[in-house]
Enzyme design. Structure first.
Site, PDB file in Angstrom:
ATOM      1  N   PRO A 192       0.820  -1.219   0.000  1.00  0.00           N
ATOM      2  CA  PRO A 192       0.000   0.000   0.000  1.00  0.00           C
ATOM      3  C   PRO A 192       0.849   1.262   0.000  1.00  0.00           C
ATOM      4  O   PRO A 192       1.854   1.353   0.716  1.00  0.00           O
ATOM      5  CB  PRO A 192      -0.819  -0.129   1.277  1.00  0.00           C
ATOM      6  CG  PRO A 192      -0.961  -1.611   1.463  1.00  0.00           C
ATOM      7  CD  PRO A 192       0.341  -2.196   0.997  1.00  0.00           C
ATOM      8  N   CYS A 193       0.436   2.222  -0.823  1.00  0.00           N
ATOM      9  CA  CYS A 193       1.283   3.381  -1.088  1.00  0.00           C
ATOM     10  C   CYS A 193       0.949   4.589  -0.232  1.00  0.00           C
ATOM     11  O   CYS A 193       1.529   5.656  -0.417  1.00  0.00           O
ATOM     12  CB  CYS A 193       1.157   3.776  -2.561  1.00  0.00           C
ATOM     13  SG  CYS A 193      -0.536   4.163  -3.055  1.00  0.00           S
ATOM     14  N   THR A 194       0.034   4.470   0.707  1.00  0.00           N
ATOM     15  CA  THR A 194      -0.410   5.615   1.497  1.00  0.00           C
ATOM     16  C   THR A 194       0.735   6.428   2.111  1.00  0.00           C
ATOM     17  O   THR A 194       0.726   7.661   2.056  1.00  0.00           O
ATOM     18  CB  THR A 194      -1.359   5.152   2.623  1.00  0.00           C
ATOM     19  OG1 THR A 194      -2.404   4.373   2.045  1.00  0.00           O
ATOM     20  CG2 THR A 194      -1.945   6.328   3.363  1.00  0.00           C
ATOM     21  N   PHE A 201       3.632   7.097   1.108  1.00  0.00           N
ATOM     22  CA  PHE A 201       4.504   7.808   0.182  1.00  0.00           C
ATOM     23  C   PHE A 201       3.741   8.491  -0.945  1.00  0.00           C
ATOM     24  O   PHE A 201       4.336   9.010  -1.880  1.00  0.00           O
ATOM     25  CB  PHE A 201       5.528   6.835  -0.408  1.00  0.00           C
ATOM     26  CG  PHE A 201       6.138   5.953   0.627  1.00  0.00           C
ATOM     27  CD1 PHE A 201       7.010   6.478   1.566  1.00  0.00           C
ATOM     28  CD2 PHE A 201       5.805   4.608   0.706  1.00  0.00           C
ATOM     29  CE1 PHE A 201       7.560   5.669   2.555  1.00  0.00           C
ATOM     30  CE2 PHE A 201       6.353   3.800   1.688  1.00  0.00           C
ATOM     31  CZ  PHE A 201       7.232   4.327   2.617  1.00  0.00           C
TER      32      PHE A 201
END
Length: 375
Positions: free
Chosen positions: A106-108, A110
């Site tokens: 999950p990219c939250t 960055f």
């Protein structure tokens, strides 16, 4: 524009076939979501045998579309899932290792859109540790090659991204792999969407350094020329042409600003209603909103990036002044028309918006596989 006999076929409306599945070996998938990377892996010749995904709807979508899974999707927090459990789910015995590891943590932490929050810029988001869960499985499963996908902001030189990215590179090296990373622009690879994503590809140090695929398409996006310019980007108009869809109950844009959408030209956004553009009745200040506010698709260009959880006035909207319908979203992401999503309309939007476009994944994994096969 027609494709030549030796080119990759048009993806618009392509039915998903498993003609190449298994010829390259076994893949295991982490943070699988709805399976965009997995579809690309299948198309590149791998058999996705095990997947880890905690979201109930996304896990159900995986199970509905991937008949080669040996066991049901492991629907658990990856922090509680052992590598041994994943390998067992893939049907791999003691001493056996997968041919490919794929995943997009999950990219939250960055995400570029989140850097306005001080605590994200300072690297305090606890979900950042999920990168370490990927490298933990990499170290323990010892796959023959791997692909890690993430937001391109992970490569930024700030307090959140730089330490996390440096640690990721260090852990890959310590696991016995060398890698190459690159931010790829999806439209340069035949995807009708302007979506930049980071891809880290790797192989054991005993093999050649892996490479990324060369662009297949190119053109102008904003003020920059990208990709292979002798073959134009695939446009939203091309892939949505002749697509028959049913209206959706939530597609009408209402509320305070919905009525403004109809006068915005295709490809434009809220800036149409500013004094700088000479509008006789300005509604907004110049650069007073996000670029995607009241943003409308142009049929002559790839779609702008489609978000997983857009606000009520966040586009891209269809040039017919409505929200995009699910079959249209699938086309713009290169999901096959016969791919079935499970869940509510909001859940499906999130699953698609969080996905890697399968065509882009296919090209990345195919390039990695060709280098390894030639060794």
């Amino acid at each position: 524009m027609k494709d030549s006999p030796n080119s990759v076929p048009r993806v618009a409306g392509r039915v998903w076939h498993d003609h190449a599945v298994g010829t390259r070996g076994v893949a295991i998938s982490l943070f699988s979501g709805a399976g965009g990377l997995d579809l690309g892996a299948q198309r590149a010749g791998y058999e996705v045998r095990a997947a880890v995904e905690w979201d109930r709807d996304a896990a159900a979508t995986m199970e509905k579309n991937f008949p080669h899974l040996v066991a049901p999707v492991i629907q658990s927090d990856i922090l509680t899932v052992s590598t041994e459990e994943i390998l067992t789910a893939a049907g791999l015995g003691t001493g056996e290792r997968p041919d490919l590891l794929i995943g997009g943590p999950p990219c939250t932490p960055f995400s570029k859109s989140g850097f306005w929050l001080d605590w994200k810029r300072d690297g305090l988001d606890p979900t950042a540790s999920l990168l370490q869960e990927y490298t933990r499985v990499l170290r323990e499963a010892k796959p023959r090659r791997f692909v890690l996908e993430n937001v391109y902001a992970l490569t930024y030189n700030n307090k959140a991204s730089k330490p996390a990215f440096e640690r990721l590179m260090r852990e890959i090296d310590e696991a016995g792999y060398h890698c190459a990373w690159k931010v790829l622009f999806a439209a340069d690879y035949g995807v009708p969407q302007a979506r930049p994503r980071l891809f880290v590809v790797g192989a054991p140090k005993s093999e050649p350094v892996p490479t990324h695929p060369e662009p297949t398409h190119g053109g102008k996006w904003e003020s920059t020329l990208t990709g292979k310019l002798d073959r134009p980007h695939v446009t939203a108009g091309e892939v949505l042409e002749n697509l028959v869809t049913e209206p959706e109950p939530s597609e009408i844009v209402g509320g305070k600003y919905g009525h403004l959408l109809k006068d915005i030209p295709p490809g434009d956004n809220y800036l149409f209603y500013t004094e700088n553009r000479g509008h006789p009745n300005p509604q907004f200040k110049w650069r007073g909103k996000y670029w995607s506010f009241l943003l409308k698709l142009s049929p002559d260009r790839p779609s702008p990036t489609i978000q997983a959880q857009p606000g009520p006035y966040i586009g891209p909207f269809h040039w017919d002044n409505r929200r995009l319908r699910v079959p249209e979203l699938k086309r713009l992401f290169t999901f096959p028309d016969n791919f079935e999503f499970v869940g509510t309309r909001n859940s499906v939007q999130a699953q698609i918006g969080n996905s890697v476009p399968p065509l882009l994944a296919e090209r990345v994994i195919g390039a990695l596989t060709r280098v390894s096969a030639a060794y």
